[in-house]
Design a protein around this motif. Sequence first.
Motif, mmCIF file in Angstrom:
data_model
loop_
_atom_site.group_PDB
_atom_site.id
_atom_site.type_symbol
_atom_site.label_atom_id
_atom_site.label_comp_id
_atom_site.label_asym_id
_atom_site.label_seq_id
_atom_site.Cartn_x
_atom_site.Cartn_y
_atom_site.Cartn_z
ATOM 1 N N ARG A 161 0.507 41.289 -123.610
ATOM 2 C CA ARG A 161 0.764 42.631 -124.141
ATOM 3 C C ARG A 161 2.103 42.597 -124.869
ATOM 4 O O ARG A 161 3.143 42.278 -124.274
ATOM 5 C CB ARG A 161 0.787 43.651 -123.019
ATOM 6 C CG ARG A 161 -0.572 43.841 -122.357
ATOM 7 C CD ARG A 161 -0.451 44.465 -120.979
ATOM 8 N NE ARG A 161 0.347 45.680 -120.999
ATOM 9 C CZ ARG A 161 1.019 46.134 -119.950
ATOM 10 N NH1 ARG A 161 0.994 45.464 -118.803
ATOM 11 N NH2 ARG A 161 1.716 47.252 -120.031
ATOM 12 N N ARG A 225 -2.211 43.982 -127.938
ATOM 13 C CA ARG A 225 -2.544 42.856 -127.071
ATOM 14 C C ARG A 225 -3.071 41.704 -127.909
ATOM 15 O O ARG A 225 -3.774 41.910 -128.900
ATOM 16 C CB ARG A 225 -3.593 43.267 -126.031
ATOM 17 C CG ARG A 225 -3.822 42.207 -124.961
ATOM 18 C CD ARG A 225 -4.671 42.752 -123.834
ATOM 19 N NE ARG A 225 -5.973 43.188 -124.281
ATOM 20 C CZ ARG A 225 -6.974 43.511 -123.455
ATOM 21 N NH1 ARG A 225 -6.780 43.445 -122.163
ATOM 22 N NH2 ARG A 225 -8.131 43.898 -123.916
ATOM 23 N N GLN A 242 2.875 39.338 -113.619
ATOM 24 C CA GLN A 242 3.369 39.866 -114.883
ATOM 25 C C GLN A 242 4.831 39.469 -115.042
ATOM 26 O O GLN A 242 5.623 39.589 -114.115
ATOM 27 C CB GLN A 242 3.232 41.384 -114.922
ATOM 28 C CG GLN A 242 3.545 41.968 -116.296
ATOM 29 C CD GLN A 242 3.344 43.462 -116.344
ATOM 30 O OE1 GLN A 242 4.231 44.215 -115.950
ATOM 31 N NE2 GLN A 242 2.182 43.894 -116.798
ATOM 32 N N GLU A 263 -0.344 39.055 -119.006
ATOM 33 C CA GLU A 263 -1.380 39.430 -118.055
ATOM 34 C C GLU A 263 -1.765 38.165 -117.293
ATOM 35 O O GLU A 263 -1.034 37.176 -117.309
ATOM 36 C CB GLU A 263 -2.567 40.036 -118.802
ATOM 37 C CG GLU A 263 -2.209 41.318 -119.539
ATOM 38 C CD GLU A 263 -3.361 41.900 -120.336
ATOM 39 O OE1 GLU A 263 -4.332 41.164 -120.624
ATOM 40 O OE2 GLU A 263 -3.292 43.086 -120.683
#
Length: 657
Positions: A161, A225, A242, A263
């Motif tokens: 992300r 993303r 994360q 992720e």
Amino acid sequence: MAYHPRQKSRTAKKTKKTVLGIGGLVVLAALNAPAALDFAGDKYQAYKIAQPEYKARYGSWSQVGIPEEFRTNAIHAALLHTGKVLIVAGSGNEQRKFDKGEFETILWDPKRNTFKKIETPDDFFCAGHAQLPDGRLLVAGGTARYELLDGEVTRAGGGMRVKNESPDKAVVLKKGTRFRSPAGVEYVTKFDVTVPKAKRSFDITYDDRGVMQPWRTKVTASEARVFVEAVEKGPLSVTERQAQYEVVGLKGKDAANVYGLSEKITLDKQDFQGIRAAYEFDPKAEKYVPVEPMEKARWYPTLVGLEDGRILAVSGLDDVGMIDPGDNEIYDPGTKKWTPGPKRYFPTYPALFLTKGGKLFYPAANAGYGPADQGREPGLWDLKKNTFQRVPGLKDADQTETAASLLLPPAQDQKVMILGGGGVGESKKSTARTAVVDLTKENPVFEDGPDLPQGTRYLNSVIMPDDSVFTTNGSRDYRGRSASNIFKAQFYDPKTNAFREAAAPTIGRNYHSEALLLPDGRVATFGSDPLFDDQQNTKLGHFEQRMEVFTPPALHKNAATRPALGDGPRKLDADDRVTFRTDHPERIASARLMRPSAVTHTTDVEQRSIDLPMTKNGKSVTFEVPKDRTLVPPGWYMLFVTDEEGTPSEAKWLHVT
């Protein structure tokens, strides 16, 4: 004459050889008997199906001659209002073509049997498509990356992300951009990614006396993303936590404002990944025209037209190979832009049919990815309220993947049928079940229809001008495993709720196959992508590039006297009527307005057939088109008339706005 002992010996050997020779012939004859019988049987079958009486009862098949340079892997097929068929392959499920950027589209003219290559700007393999009101074809989604199976993944991969805290400018990170963790582990992007500007808002507060205080600026970081892959091979790059990553190469404020949040990054199987690209294919210019991309990347999406001409895009695998959670979106052909649609989850390539009143019916037929316990129930989806009314009664409800489905003719009856299907994924299950639901009832329930000849996945089903449904091909097992292709065809009659036999196809078809109605009343079939080429499942399959066309019985029996329409307009008048000249109005018994197909993966949500009231006047016939655009969505249609025996005319093209 004296008997010579050596002569006896030679005579005995000669006799023995003769006996062995005769015996060998008997053995060879016995071994070859099945082959000889098969050859004789094939010769007789070829003779039988060539007889006029047979064709007049069961129809016939013929192969299409395709020059070698135009043979392609037909993944998608759509009939255009020019009468030509757009055959879309993209990379055609061939990674070597994907890696080279070789994407294919072929335009076939059935009337002249001519072919043309169309420049294909993106990989539309496993895209979605829908007819637009002006006759263009919307194509959206496709393939960004091919899958890697368990054991093939050597570099950890997953989603990153990307955050942007700058409200002043968007950031474009090109393919190959690196993200680095505090520990020095690096991941590289596999695609370009654009991160929008952060959102700036003003936080206004008041004191106890109600006096406004100086406002404060609030900045909310934007996010995009992208799929990333570890630079180094092996398990040391795997992470399930994360973490924040710097973007290698950014400096100053950009380095402070733009960063990555990882992720789950693993060495697990990596699924296909989708693209956001969208294009309109222009049938007149015969080229793809780019429009605004979708908000979400999609691979295996369904595109379905709504009553106002907009297109709803549903489901698909996203840009990191995850199934879309329900972030559907709507394309406006007027603005060429996408906006968010009602949120609802479906497995990939769900069959969705526009019904009277504007609701979409989902018969649970779908063609692919998604868990077995989510999004598998049939029901009516109210887009305005975003509610879902479940419809019970479906037998073999765990076998709706790779099922065929359609809005039965005529569309005014509002009945939807599901045919065959199989278990989720690579399941060996397949069902012969058919079922029909009447959506005009307050509480609709599926009722069993007649069984197919056997359990069938990937069945192709085509609405015919006489209201029958022509069904053909498919396989018993997943992707035709164990030589399980089904060489059968049949007609379903909605009035009698029964099947009748049709001539058998000569080419087997399973996964990645299509069938559609042509303007001359015949049915064209394309494609097939078997997993294996042999019964023992030891030889890898080859894509079927031959095309075969079915001519229905009535066109053999009554070809010389088939009804015909003469001159007439291509648009409706102010009262939604249209008049065509005809020399023999007495031959016309019924009329149908039929929407052209856009079909892939056994899913064709475009085809529908509308009953048209008509008035005969001397040497002309006037047809009245229903005004309800939930019944007759805007777009181009084929107008067929049929005689008392169901013999169709050639179609006239009619534009409904």
